[in-house]
Motif scaffolding. Structure first.
Motif, mmCIF file in Angstrom:
data_model
loop_
_atom_site.group_PDB
_atom_site.id
_atom_site.type_symbol
_atom_site.label_atom_id
_atom_site.label_comp_id
_atom_site.label_asym_id
_atom_site.label_seq_id
_atom_site.Cartn_x
_atom_site.Cartn_y
_atom_site.Cartn_z
ATOM 1 N N THR A 27 0.816 -1.216 0.000
ATOM 2 C CA THR A 27 0.000 0.000 0.000
ATOM 3 C C THR A 27 0.850 1.266 0.000
ATOM 4 N N ASP A 28 2.061 1.187 0.565
ATOM 5 C CA ASP A 28 2.949 2.355 0.526
ATOM 6 C C ASP A 28 3.310 2.690 -0.916
ATOM 7 N N ARG A 29 3.630 1.668 -1.697
ATOM 8 C CA ARG A 29 3.964 1.885 -3.113
ATOM 9 C C ARG A 29 2.772 2.508 -3.837
ATOM 10 N N ASP A 30 1.610 1.962 -3.606
ATOM 11 C CA ASP A 30 0.402 2.477 -4.249
ATOM 12 C C ASP A 30 0.166 3.937 -3.861
ATOM 13 N N THR A 31 0.410 4.270 -2.616
ATOM 14 C CA THR A 31 0.232 5.647 -2.153
ATOM 15 C C THR A 31 1.160 6.599 -2.904
ATOM 16 N N PHE A 32 2.419 6.224 -3.057
ATOM 17 C CA PHE A 32 3.365 7.092 -3.772
ATOM 18 C C PHE A 32 3.009 7.209 -5.252
ATOM 19 N N LEU A 33 2.561 6.117 -5.861
ATOM 20 C CA LEU A 33 2.133 6.185 -7.264
ATOM 21 C C LEU A 33 0.933 7.119 -7.421
ATOM 22 N N ARG A 34 -0.007 7.026 -6.510
ATOM 23 C CA ARG A 34 -1.192 7.895 -6.559
ATOM 24 C C ARG A 34 -0.823 9.366 -6.341
ATOM 25 N N ARG A 35 0.106 9.614 -5.443
ATOM 26 C CA ARG A 35 0.537 10.995 -5.209
ATOM 27 C C ARG A 35 1.196 11.577 -6.464
ATOM 28 N N ALA A 36 2.047 10.784 -7.101
ATOM 29 C CA ALA A 36 2.686 11.245 -8.341
ATOM 30 C C ALA A 36 1.636 11.499 -9.415
ATOM 31 N N ASP A 37 0.711 10.579 -9.561
ATOM 32 C CA ASP A 37 -0.340 10.733 -10.570
ATOM 33 C C ASP A 37 -1.190 11.966 -10.299
ATOM 34 N N ALA A 38 -1.510 12.214 -9.044
ATOM 35 C CA ALA A 38 -2.331 13.380 -8.691
ATOM 36 C C ALA A 38 -1.638 14.692 -9.069
ATOM 37 N N LEU A 39 -0.323 14.713 -9.007
ATOM 38 C CA LEU A 39 0.419 15.912 -9.403
ATOM 39 C C LEU A 39 0.552 16.018 -10.923
#
Length: 102
Positions: A72-84
């Motif tokens: 889930t940590d990896r998914d969180t960082f991917l989502r943060r990058a995508d959101a930006l």
């Protein structure tokens, strides 16, 4: 409702071509390359007077973190990058192309 899984391939499909154009490199085929190209493209956007380059630098940091994370940590960082990246990359690249006369 469970959110759709965000994958490396999804991010690459969404952003690699635009970022590669500005970085003047072939499109990234992995997240490490995409992060490096974001680091190359950000100052080029800035030099062209295009706002938002700071968010690309932050997205690159999130991708670097995603490469080291799991679950889930990896998914969180991917989502943060995508959101930006999602609200910026296409418009910024279009503006960059116009400024460069492409």
């Amino acid at each position: 409702m469970t959110p759709t899984q965000l994958t490396d391939d999804t991010l690459l499909r969404r952003y690699a071509t635009d970022i590669a154009h500005v970085a003047q490199q072939p499109p990234a085929t992995d997240l490490a390359t995409l992060a490096a190209q974001l680091d190359t493209a950000a100052p080029r956007y800035e030099a062209a007077g295009i706002t938002g380059h700071e968010d690309l630098e932050t997205a690159s940091l999130h991708l670097d973190e995603a490469l080291r994370a799991t679950g889930t940590d990896r998914d969180t960082f991917l989502r943060r990058a995508d959101a930006l990246l999602r609200p910026l990359v296409s418009d910024m690249t279009q503006e960059y192309r116009l400024a460069a006369g492409d």
